[in-house]
Design a protein around this motif. Structure first.
Motif, PDB file in Angstrom:
ATOM      1  N   ILE A 129      -3.894  -5.797   8.838  1.00 45.22           N
ATOM      2  CA  ILE A 129      -3.027  -4.828   8.247  1.00 45.22           C
ATOM      3  C   ILE A 129      -2.139  -4.172   9.316  1.00 45.22           C
ATOM      4  O   ILE A 129      -0.963  -3.650   9.059  1.00 45.22           O
ATOM      5  CB  ILE A 129      -4.118  -3.828   7.772  1.00 45.22           C
ATOM      6  CG1 ILE A 129      -4.776  -4.213   6.985  1.00 45.22           C
ATOM      7  CG2 ILE A 129      -3.286  -2.401   7.527  1.00 45.22           C
ATOM      8  CD1 ILE A 129      -6.137  -3.228   6.450  1.00 45.22           C
ATOM      9  N   ARG A 142      -0.405  -2.694   3.493  1.00 40.93           N
ATOM     10  CA  ARG A 142      -0.648  -1.148   3.549  1.00 40.93           C
ATOM     11  C   ARG A 142       0.022  -0.468   2.415  1.00 40.93           C
ATOM     12  O   ARG A 142      -0.704   0.755   2.465  1.00 40.93           O
ATOM     13  CB  ARG A 142      -0.328  -0.850   4.963  1.00 40.93           C
ATOM     14  CG  ARG A 142      -0.964   0.675   5.478  1.00 40.93           C
ATOM     15  CD  ARG A 142      -0.285   1.155   6.668  1.00 40.93           C
ATOM     16  NE  ARG A 142      -0.675   0.175   7.876  1.00 40.93           N
ATOM     17  CZ  ARG A 142      -1.864   0.413   8.430  1.00 40.93           C
ATOM     18  NH1 ARG A 142      -2.694   1.216   8.211  1.00 40.93           N
ATOM     19  NH2 ARG A 142      -2.112  -0.311   9.308  1.00 40.93           N
ATOM     20  N   TYR A 163      -4.982  -1.886  -0.653  1.00 41.83           N
ATOM     21  CA  TYR A 163      -5.532  -1.275   0.290  1.00 41.83           C
ATOM     22  C   TYR A 163      -5.572   0.390  -0.130  1.00 41.83           C
ATOM     23  O   TYR A 163      -6.565   0.927   0.452  1.00 41.83           O
ATOM     24  CB  TYR A 163      -4.243  -1.153   1.287  1.00 41.83           C
ATOM     25  CG  TYR A 163      -4.367  -0.354   2.542  1.00 41.83           C
ATOM     26  CD1 TYR A 163      -5.132  -0.735   3.647  1.00 41.83           C
ATOM     27  CD2 TYR A 163      -3.740   1.000   2.694  1.00 41.83           C
ATOM     28  CE1 TYR A 163      -5.275   0.327   4.730  1.00 41.83           C
ATOM     29  CE2 TYR A 163      -3.782   1.746   3.781  1.00 41.83           C
ATOM     30  CZ  TYR A 163      -4.648   1.580   4.768  1.00 41.83           C
ATOM     31  OH  TYR A 163      -5.019   2.281   5.735  1.00 41.83           O
TER      32      TYR A 163
END
Length: 342
Positions: A92, A104, A109
């Motif tokens: 990430i 992200r 996410y």
């Protein structure tokens, strides 16, 4: 820069591929990663060769059902394609943008990773002998946990993790199957090919499939038989998997090698010898095979001469000892070996 401590952890993970109990070895591998990298949760997942689903074989902070459900969703995202394509596992923190959007900023996410309290993670694709066999994912609550050096360290152990996670890798190694052997794993869900081996032709025979099921029900460890494939014969060994991945722990390894019938026996003489090894008299054998007692007596005399045995008892002992048998499924329990063969 990767530290000596981290290099030592990577070396220990590599040595775990020698372990017979791969379930414990996978768990130990995650412990080694936890000692070498920031890690609040981790999962090691293998691809089930029958269903294609990811199954957790070891985890830290992940329940199997949760990890498997997340993996089932993740493989349908563009970020999974990134993981499979890249040699260096993406994180990430250092996310590639060629998937169309940064991880992200994506829904997975926002809806799956962040609500669980994780701010960074890294995922690597596991391969063994050129095949994709699973995934490993590490997660951390802090940010910037998995930079380039951490990703390189994980990349260095992916081959070892792939060898540990591959559910089809160990049976051939553990049982030292000859290269010319046809071999498969037989599970409740179906038949699985073993890398480096052609499929066992005997499994195409419905009667032999019944024999395998009968063997499973005996609780035995090994069964050795002779079985025809067309006009040819195979020496076949069935073994219960006592070690290896949890995915195949209770599977049966079936392997075969081509051979002529030993001692120059005819198929009928093999049948008579098998029934004699079951304790049947000539009269009982004659009734079962629709032969005359005189014909059965002649077959017994011939097989004694061919095997070099002085008596019927000696011939039946040889048959059981060397697996010179072709039992029916209902008679398998008489010939299974129950200890010391796993």
């Amino acid at each position: 820069m990767i530290s000596h401590h981290q290099l030592a952890a990577a070396a220990r993970i590599g040595m775990l591929t020698r372990e017979r109990d791969t379930t414990s070895a996978c768990a130990q591998a995650l412990c080694e990663l936890a000692a070498a990298l920031p890690l609040d949760a981790a999962t090691l997942l293998a691809i089930d060769p029958l269903s294609g689903a990811h199954v957790q074989v070891a985890g830290v902070g992940y329940e199997p059902g949760d990890a498997e459900a997340l993996a089932a969703e993740f493989v349908g995202t563009p970020w999974y394609d990134n993981v499979v394509r890249q040699e260096l596992p993406p994180s990430i923190t250092e996310d590639a943008e060629d998937a169309g959007q940064r991880f992200r900023h994506g829904w997975f996410y926002a809806e799956r990773v962040r609500p669980a309290g994780f701010r960074d993670g890294v995922t690597g694709a596991l391969r063994h002998e050129g095949r994709l066999v699973g995934l490993v994912h590490l997660a951390a609550e802090g940010t910037n946990a998995y930079g380039t050096e951490a990703r390189r360290l994980l990349a260095s152990v992916l081959p070892a993790l792939g060898a540990l996670a591959d559910p089809t890798a160990r049976p051939a190694e553990l049982y030292d199957l000859p290269a010319e052997a046809g071999a498969n794993l037989v599970t409740d869900g179906g038949v699985v090919d073993l890398p480096g081996h052609r499929p066992a032709q005997v499994l195409a025979d419905d009667d032999f499939a019944c024999l395998v099921r009968a063997f499973e029900h005996t609780g035995g460890q090994r069964l050795r038989v002779l079985w025809p494939v067309g006009r040819e014969w195979r020496r076949v060994v069935l073994r219960r998997c006592a070690v290896g991945s949890a995915l195949i722990r209770r599977a049966v390894v079936v392997h075969e090698v081509p051979m002529e019938l030993p001692y120059g026996l005819s198929p009928r003489e093999l049948e008579v010898l098998t029934r004699a090894a079951m304790g049947q008299t000539n009269q009982a054998i004659a009734q079962a095979l629709y032969l005359s007692p005189r014909t059965v007596h002649s077959h017994v005399e011939h097989l004694l001469r061919k095997t070099g045995c002085a008596s019927r008892a000696q011939a039946t002992a040889l048959a059981v000892r060397d697996g010179v048998l072709r039992p029916a499924p209902e008679d398998v329990s008489r010939f299974v070996e129950r200890q010391g063969c796993a």
